[in-house]
Scaffold this motif. Structure first.
Motif, PDB file in Angstrom:
ATOM      1  N   UNK A  83      43.146  25.425 -39.417  1.00  0.00           N
ATOM      2  CA  UNK A  83      43.499  24.224 -40.170  1.00  0.00           C
ATOM      3  C   UNK A  83      44.771  24.459 -40.952  1.00  0.00           C
ATOM      4  N   UNK A  84      45.258  23.394 -41.568  1.00  0.00           N
ATOM      5  CA  UNK A  84      46.501  23.518 -42.341  1.00  0.00           C
ATOM      6  C   UNK A  84      46.400  22.647 -43.588  1.00  0.00           C
ATOM      7  N   UNK A  85      46.763  23.198 -44.723  1.00  0.00           N
ATOM      8  CA  UNK A  85      46.817  22.413 -45.956  1.00  0.00           C
ATOM      9  C   UNK A  85      48.077  21.554 -45.899  1.00  0.00           C
ATOM     10  N   UNK A 137      42.826  19.696 -52.495  1.00  0.00           N
ATOM     11  CA  UNK A 137      43.567  20.071 -51.287  1.00  0.00           C
ATOM     12  C   UNK A 137      43.182  19.169 -50.119  1.00  0.00           C
ATOM     13  N   UNK A 138      44.180  18.728 -49.360  1.00  0.00           N
ATOM     14  CA  UNK A 138      43.935  17.965 -48.135  1.00  0.00           C
ATOM     15  C   UNK A 138      44.251  18.863 -46.950  1.00  0.00           C
ATOM     16  N   UNK A 139      43.300  18.966 -46.040  1.00  0.00           N
ATOM     17  CA  UNK A 139      43.476  19.835 -44.876  1.00  0.00           C
ATOM     18  C   UNK A 139      43.367  19.036 -43.596  1.00  0.00           C
ATOM     19  N   UNK A 140      44.193  19.412 -42.643  1.00  0.00           N
ATOM     20  CA  UNK A 140      44.071  18.862 -41.292  1.00  0.00           C
ATOM     21  C   UNK A 140      43.408  19.934 -40.441  1.00  0.00           C
ATOM     22  N   UNK A 141      42.391  19.532 -39.677  1.00  0.00           N
ATOM     23  CA  UNK A 141      41.651  20.499 -38.859  1.00  0.00           C
ATOM     24  C   UNK A 141      42.278  20.579 -37.474  1.00  0.00           C
ATOM     25  N   UNK A 142      42.406  21.777 -36.998  1.00  0.00           N
ATOM     26  CA  UNK A 142      43.086  21.952 -35.720  1.00  0.00           C
ATOM     27  C   UNK A 142      42.191  22.416 -34.598  1.00  0.00           C
TER      28      UNK A 142
ATOM     29  N   UNK B  90      51.988  15.676 -38.931  1.00  0.00           N
ATOM     30  CA  UNK B  90      50.699  15.549 -38.238  1.00  0.00           C
ATOM     31  C   UNK B  90      50.916  15.367 -36.742  1.00  0.00           C
ATOM     32  N   UNK B  91      52.001  14.689 -36.365  1.00  0.00           N
ATOM     33  CA  UNK B  91      52.329  14.540 -34.944  1.00  0.00           C
ATOM     34  C   UNK B  91      52.595  15.900 -34.302  1.00  0.00           C
ATOM     35  N   UNK B  92      53.298  16.766 -35.031  1.00  0.00           N
ATOM     36  CA  UNK B  92      53.576  18.111 -34.514  1.00  0.00           C
ATOM     37  C   UNK B  92      52.292  18.921 -34.375  1.00  0.00           C
ATOM     38  N   UNK B  93      51.407  18.805 -35.385  1.00  0.00           N
ATOM     39  CA  UNK B  93      50.142  19.555 -35.317  1.00  0.00           C
ATOM     40  C   UNK B  93      49.293  19.072 -34.142  1.00  0.00           C
ATOM     41  N   UNK B  94      49.282  17.768 -33.936  1.00  0.00           N
ATOM     42  CA  UNK B  94      48.561  17.182 -32.813  1.00  0.00           C
ATOM     43  C   UNK B  94      49.104  17.741 -31.490  1.00  0.00           C
ATOM     44  N   UNK B  95      50.431  17.798 -31.420  1.00  0.00           N
ATOM     45  CA  UNK B  95      51.096  18.294 -30.215  1.00  0.00           C
ATOM     46  C   UNK B  95      50.729  19.776 -29.983  1.00  0.00           C
ATOM     47  N   UNK B  96      50.717  20.540 -31.056  1.00  0.00           N
ATOM     48  CA  UNK B  96      50.501  21.981 -30.963  1.00  0.00           C
ATOM     49  C   UNK B  96      49.027  22.332 -30.717  1.00  0.00           C
ATOM     50  N   UNK B  97      48.139  21.656 -31.477  1.00  0.00           N
ATOM     51  CA  UNK B  97      46.733  22.052 -31.449  1.00  0.00           C
ATOM     52  C   UNK B  97      45.922  21.338 -30.366  1.00  0.00           C
ATOM     53  N   UNK B  99      47.215  18.921 -27.860  1.00  0.00           N
ATOM     54  CA  UNK B  99      47.816  18.740 -26.531  1.00  0.00           C
ATOM     55  C   UNK B  99      48.366  20.058 -25.984  1.00  0.00           C
ATOM     56  N   UNK B 100      48.340  21.105 -26.832  1.00  0.00           N
ATOM     57  CA  UNK B 100      48.790  22.442 -26.413  1.00  0.00           C
ATOM     58  C   UNK B 100      50.208  22.416 -25.854  1.00  0.00           C
ATOM     59  N   UNK B 101      51.057  21.606 -26.484  1.00  0.00           N
ATOM     60  CA  UNK B 101      52.440  21.506 -26.017  1.00  0.00           C
ATOM     61  C   UNK B 101      53.354  22.301 -26.952  1.00  0.00           C
ATOM     62  N   UNK B 102      54.475  22.790 -26.449  1.00  0.00           N
ATOM     63  CA  UNK B 102      55.429  23.470 -27.345  1.00  0.00           C
ATOM     64  C   UNK B 102      56.017  22.468 -28.336  1.00  0.00           C
ATOM     65  N   UNK B 103      56.292  22.973 -29.541  1.00  0.00           N
ATOM     66  CA  UNK B 103      56.794  22.102 -30.607  1.00  0.00           C
ATOM     67  C   UNK B 103      58.313  22.139 -30.636  1.00  0.00           C
ATOM     68  N   UNK B 104      58.922  20.971 -30.748  1.00  0.00           N
ATOM     69  CA  UNK B 104      60.383  20.882 -30.768  1.00  0.00           C
ATOM     70  C   UNK B 104      60.930  21.365 -32.112  1.00  0.00           C
ATOM     71  N   UNK B 105      61.865  22.324 -32.113  1.00  0.00           N
ATOM     72  CA  UNK B 105      62.481  22.768 -33.379  1.00  0.00           C
ATOM     73  C   UNK B 105      63.169  21.608 -34.099  1.00  0.00           C
ATOM     74  N   UNK B 106      63.748  20.675 -33.341  1.00  0.00           N
ATOM     75  CA  UNK B 106      64.422  19.525 -33.970  1.00  0.00           C
ATOM     76  C   UNK B 106      63.407  18.667 -34.717  1.00  0.00           C
ATOM     77  N   UNK B 107      62.244  18.452 -34.096  1.00  0.00           N
ATOM     78  CA  UNK B 107      61.199  17.667 -34.773  1.00  0.00           C
ATOM     79  C   UNK B 107      60.686  18.423 -35.995  1.00  0.00           C
TER      80      UNK B 107
END
Lengths: 147, 262
Positions: A83-85, A137-142, B90-97, B99-107
């Motif tokens: 997760x991430x804070x 704290x707000x956390x997003x679960x991964x 959150x879009x980047x985390x969604x992409x990473x966690x 969709x298992x996609x590489x994250x864009x450094x620009x994003x």
């Protein structure tokens, strides 16, 4: 319905952190949505001149939240997730530093949560019971944790 | 009671859904097509990189700077936002966690809290002081306090801009979600003969004696609504105290008095 475990597992089994970042020594109480943990402030990696800035306690407070969520997952037979804070609100730092070797108690309690996001009230108190730090704290679960 | 010294407000800027400028909002010219800020004040590359919030912040800063006739290349900036670029993060985390996609450094560079501050500095060619703050519904008060401190310490103008885009799904409980907005004020030292809209002091407690701005209910829940209330009151030439948090924060207020020489 899940039954409480008789013994609480080591924190290292519930969170992705390892030394020297793992700051929490032991879970004392843990049930769904709340936990109490103990730690002794260490020299590494954040101390300077025998003390650590109180702001750094955001890390162990986050780790206790992670342990609480990890314990919940393990009770239910689910995978432990990283997760991430993403937000810290209502931060109170009651004093500027904690001393290396000082024993602290960290208590966390979920205010609200979904499968994807949780908000926890967290606080740290000294051995004398005095408030040291508090934050929401707000956390997003991964994704599931692979250690 | 706590109160700051007085500074001048010399420029105003505003973006609300359907109202791309303060002038449009004051005239009641609603444009149903104007639901996203164009980011006209950004250069082409920065505009392409900027989020909804980044475009809105840049446009309100530009409007306020133009109104105050300050140099966009040298004015100091204070940027306030409660959740800033959380949607990008959150879009980047969604992409990473998930969709298992590489994250864009620009994003990634656009996912940090001070992304808007950076884009404005780059696009306006501004190398002066800039800072980004977050204090939830107290952000307008904290940003103004910072801006006033900078103006008094340097004797130079500072633009204070606050804004938040709509919170991404799941981050905020549904009953507390809000509509997007951005606003900006240019603060200046008070000098004899200086032009400006109003004199400003920030104080606590700051019980409101002036009415809050009439905006869409969703927009009124935005944590930055206090700055819109201040901008609306100053634009109307009002005298009194504007609440900076609509009762949901620590109770800071902005005491304003119109300048007679405008």
């Amino acid at each position: 319905m899940s039954r409480p475990l008789k013994r609480l597992p080591p924190v290292a089994e519930l969170v992705p952190h390892g030394p020297p970042m793992l700051a929490v020594d032991e879970l004392l109480e843990c049930e769904p949505g709340r936990a109490l943990a103990r730690l002794v402030v260490r020299e590494r990696p954040f101390a300077r001149d025998g003390r650590v800035e109180t702001l750094v306690l955001l890390e162990p407070m986050s780790q206790v939240v992670a342990a609480c969520l990890g314990h919940e997952a393990s009770r239910e037979g689910a995978a432990i997730r990283v997760g991430m804070v993403v937000a810290c609100k209502e931060l109170v730092l009651a004093r500027p530093y904690v001393a290396v070797g000082e024993e602290l108690l960290v208590r966390v309690e979920r205010r609200q949560g979904t499968d994807q996001v949780s908000q926890f009230e967290t606080e740290t108190r000294g051995a004398d019971g005095a408030l040291v730090a508090r934050a929401a704290l707000t956390l997003v679960h991964g994704a599931a944790l692979t250690k | 009671m706590t109160a700051t010294a007085a500074v001048g407000i010399a420029g105003l800027g505003l973006w609300l859904p359907g109202f791309p400028s303060l002038a449009a909002w004051r005239a009641g010219r609603h444009d149903s097509e104007a639901q996203a800020p164009p980011g006209r004040s950004l250069d082409r590359v920065s505009r392409r990189r900027a989020s909804f919030l980044g475009r809105a912040m840049a446009d309100v800063c530009a409007e306020a700077m133009c109104d105050a006739q300050v140099d966009p290349a040298t004015v100091q900036t204070v940027i306030g936002s409660a959740i800033a670029e959380s949607a990008t993060l959150l879009g980047l985390l969604e992409q990473m966690w998930r969709r298992k996609e590489p994250v864009s450094p620009a994003a990634f560079t656009m996912s940090v809290h001070n992304a808007a501050s950076g884009l404005i500095s780059i696009s306006f060619g501004n190398r002066s002081f800039t800072t980004s703050l977050a204090a939830d519904e107290n952000t307008p008060a904290v940003a103004l306090l910072e801006g006033i401190g900078i103006v008094l310490a340097t004797g130079q103008p500072a633009v204070v801009a606050c804004g938040d885009e709509a919170a991404p799904d799941g981050l905020i409980a549904e009953e507390h979600t809000w509509g997007p907005l951005a606003g900006a004020v240019v603060l200046t030292p008070l000098q004899p003969g200086s032009r400006g809209h109003a004199r400003l002091r920030v104080r606590r407690p700051g019980r409101a004696t002036l009415a809050a701005a009439d905006v869409d209910p969703a927009v009124s829940r935005n944590p930055q609504i206090g700055l819109v209330d201040l901008i609306a009151a100053v634009a109307q030439g009002a005298s009194g105290c504007v609440g900076l948090d609509r009762g949901s924060g620590l109770g800071w207020g902005a005491e304003i008095e119109p300048c007679r020489d405008r």
